[in-house]
Design a protein around this motif. Structure first.
Motif, short mmCIF file in Angstrom:
data_model
loop_
_atom_site.label_atom_id
_atom_site.label_comp_id
_atom_site.label_asym_id
_atom_site.label_seq_id
_atom_site.Cartn_x
_atom_site.Cartn_y
_atom_site.Cartn_z
N ALA A 1 -5.36 -11.95 8.57
CA ALA A 1 -5.25 -10.50 8.33
C ALA A 1 -5.82 -9.76 9.54
O ALA A 1 -6.94 -10.04 9.96
CB ALA A 1 -6.01 -10.11 7.07
N ASP B 1 -8.44 -4.70 -0.36
CA ASP B 1 -8.24 -6.14 -0.19
C ASP B 1 -9.43 -6.96 -0.68
O ASP B 1 -9.29 -8.15 -0.96
CB ASP B 1 -8.04 -6.46 1.30
CG ASP B 1 -6.80 -5.80 1.87
OD1 ASP B 1 -5.72 -5.95 1.27
OD2 ASP B 1 -6.91 -5.13 2.92
N VAL C 1 -8.62 -5.14 6.96
CA VAL C 1 -8.77 -5.11 5.51
C VAL C 1 -9.10 -3.69 5.07
O VAL C 1 -9.67 -2.91 5.84
CB VAL C 1 -9.86 -6.08 4.98
CG1 VAL C 1 -9.46 -7.52 5.22
CG2 VAL C 1 -11.21 -5.77 5.58
N ARG D 1 -2.41 -1.75 -2.87
CA ARG D 1 -3.41 -2.11 -1.87
C ARG D 1 -4.23 -0.89 -1.46
O ARG D 1 -5.45 -0.96 -1.32
CB ARG D 1 -2.73 -2.71 -0.64
CG ARG D 1 -3.71 -3.09 0.45
CD ARG D 1 -3.01 -3.78 1.61
NE ARG D 1 -3.97 -4.16 2.61
CZ ARG D 1 -3.93 -3.73 3.87
NH1 ARG D 1 -2.98 -2.92 4.28
NH2 ARG D 1 -4.84 -4.11 4.72
N HIS E 1 -6.36 -16.12 6.29
CA HIS E 1 -5.18 -15.33 5.95
C HIS E 1 -4.60 -14.58 7.15
O HIS E 1 -3.62 -13.85 6.99
CB HIS E 1 -5.50 -14.36 4.82
CG HIS E 1 -5.93 -15.05 3.57
ND1 HIS E 1 -5.14 -15.99 2.92
CD2 HIS E 1 -7.07 -14.98 2.84
CE1 HIS E 1 -5.78 -16.45 1.86
NE2 HIS E 1 -6.95 -15.85 1.80
N ARG F 1 -7.85 -10.07 -2.25
CA ARG F 1 -6.50 -9.83 -2.75
C ARG F 1 -5.50 -9.92 -1.61
O ARG F 1 -5.77 -9.49 -0.50
CB ARG F 1 -6.41 -8.44 -3.39
CG ARG F 1 -7.26 -8.34 -4.61
CD ARG F 1 -7.17 -6.96 -5.22
NE ARG F 1 -8.32 -6.74 -6.05
CZ ARG F 1 -9.49 -6.28 -5.62
NH1 ARG F 1 -9.63 -5.94 -4.37
NH2 ARG F 1 -10.49 -6.14 -6.44
N ARG F 2 -4.31 -10.43 -1.95
CA ARG F 2 -3.23 -10.55 -0.97
C ARG F 2 -1.90 -10.56 -1.71
O ARG F 2 -1.88 -10.56 -2.93
CB ARG F 2 -3.41 -11.81 -0.12
CG ARG F 2 -3.58 -13.05 -0.93
CD ARG F 2 -4.14 -14.23 -0.16
NE ARG F 2 -4.51 -15.26 -1.10
CZ ARG F 2 -3.67 -16.00 -1.79
NH1 ARG F 2 -2.39 -15.85 -1.64
NH2 ARG F 2 -4.08 -16.91 -2.62
N GLN F 3 -0.83 -10.54 -0.97
CA GLN F 3 0.52 -10.57 -1.55
C GLN F 3 0.73 -9.45 -2.57
O GLN F 3 1.13 -9.69 -3.71
CB GLN F 3 0.81 -11.93 -2.19
CG GLN F 3 0.73 -13.08 -1.24
CD GLN F 3 0.87 -14.41 -1.95
OE1 GLN F 3 1.06 -14.48 -3.15
NE2 GLN F 3 0.78 -15.49 -1.20
N MET G 1 -10.68 -13.69 5.38
CA MET G 1 -9.46 -12.88 5.57
C MET G 1 -8.93 -13.01 7.00
O MET G 1 -7.73 -13.08 7.21
CB MET G 1 -9.74 -11.41 5.22
CG MET G 1 -10.02 -11.17 3.75
SD MET G 1 -8.67 -11.60 2.64
CE MET G 1 -7.66 -10.15 2.77
#
Length: 189
Positions: free
Chosen positions: A140, A108, A143, A103, A138, A94-96, A134
């Motif tokens: 990140a 995530d 997480v 969150r 992404h 999951r993102r955005q 991730m």
């Protein structure tokens, strides 16, 4: 074993595993057989919904419009048996997120392995792949992963992959269950 983006050709195998009990922690119980038969008859609807979740694009589910509160990338871990793809597990990244609260409650990453495929290292393999995606795709820095306090298997998996317990909490919207939130620093993995 291979991690794939869901496609119509694997929907039948995925639905068979749902029937056998493939769920991730925040998913509802498997849909009734009537819902499964609808998806068997129209596998494109499932792929469209998965794609809508990835792009945050609204999609129709059982006659109602769904607007995802966050973008979710779904992957299926598959094995190849007799020249046929067999779904072993499901991974969601999951993102955005619309709000940080979402969150903090769902995390995530979530994953699930079909009951007939458990205790073979698939969950560990999927989490390692998820952490890599991730971090590298992404960018990140960390997480969050959330599991129920009673799921000792998930807790051991998260800790074995660098998870540090951040908080234990009760979430009323999650059937009143006690949950644990873990943080994994991706720079350290």
């Amino acid at each position: 074993m291979e991690l794939i983006v869901p496609h119509v050709g694997s929907v039948h195998s995925y639905l068979q595993q749902i029937k056998k009990g493939l769920v991730t922690e925040e998913c509802a119980p498997p849909p009734p057989d009537a819902s499964l038969s609808i998806l068997h008859a129209n596998p494109h609807a499932l792929i469209e919904a998965i794609d809508g979740m990835r792009t945050k694009k609204p999609y129709w589910d059982r006659g109602r419009l769904v607007i995802p509160p966050f973008a979710t990338e779904t992957f299926w871990l598959i094995s190849h048996r007799s020249h046929e793809e067999c779904v072993v597990g499901e991974l969601a990244l999951r993102r955005q997120f619309n709000t940080p609260e979402i969150r903090n409650i769902i995390g995530d990453i979530s994953l699930g392995v079909a009951p007939n495929c458990r205790k073979k290292g698939h969950a560990s393999r999927m989490l390692k792949l998820a952490l890599n995606i991730m971090a590298k795709t992404h960018n990140a820095p960390e997480v969050l992963l959330v599991c129920t306090c009673t799921n000792s298997v998930a807790q051991r998996l998260i800790i074995a992959n660098g998870g540090e317990l951040e908080e234990e909490f009760r979430e009323p919207n999650h059937q009143g269950m006690n949950l644990r939130r873990y943080r994994i620093d991706l720079a350290a993995t």
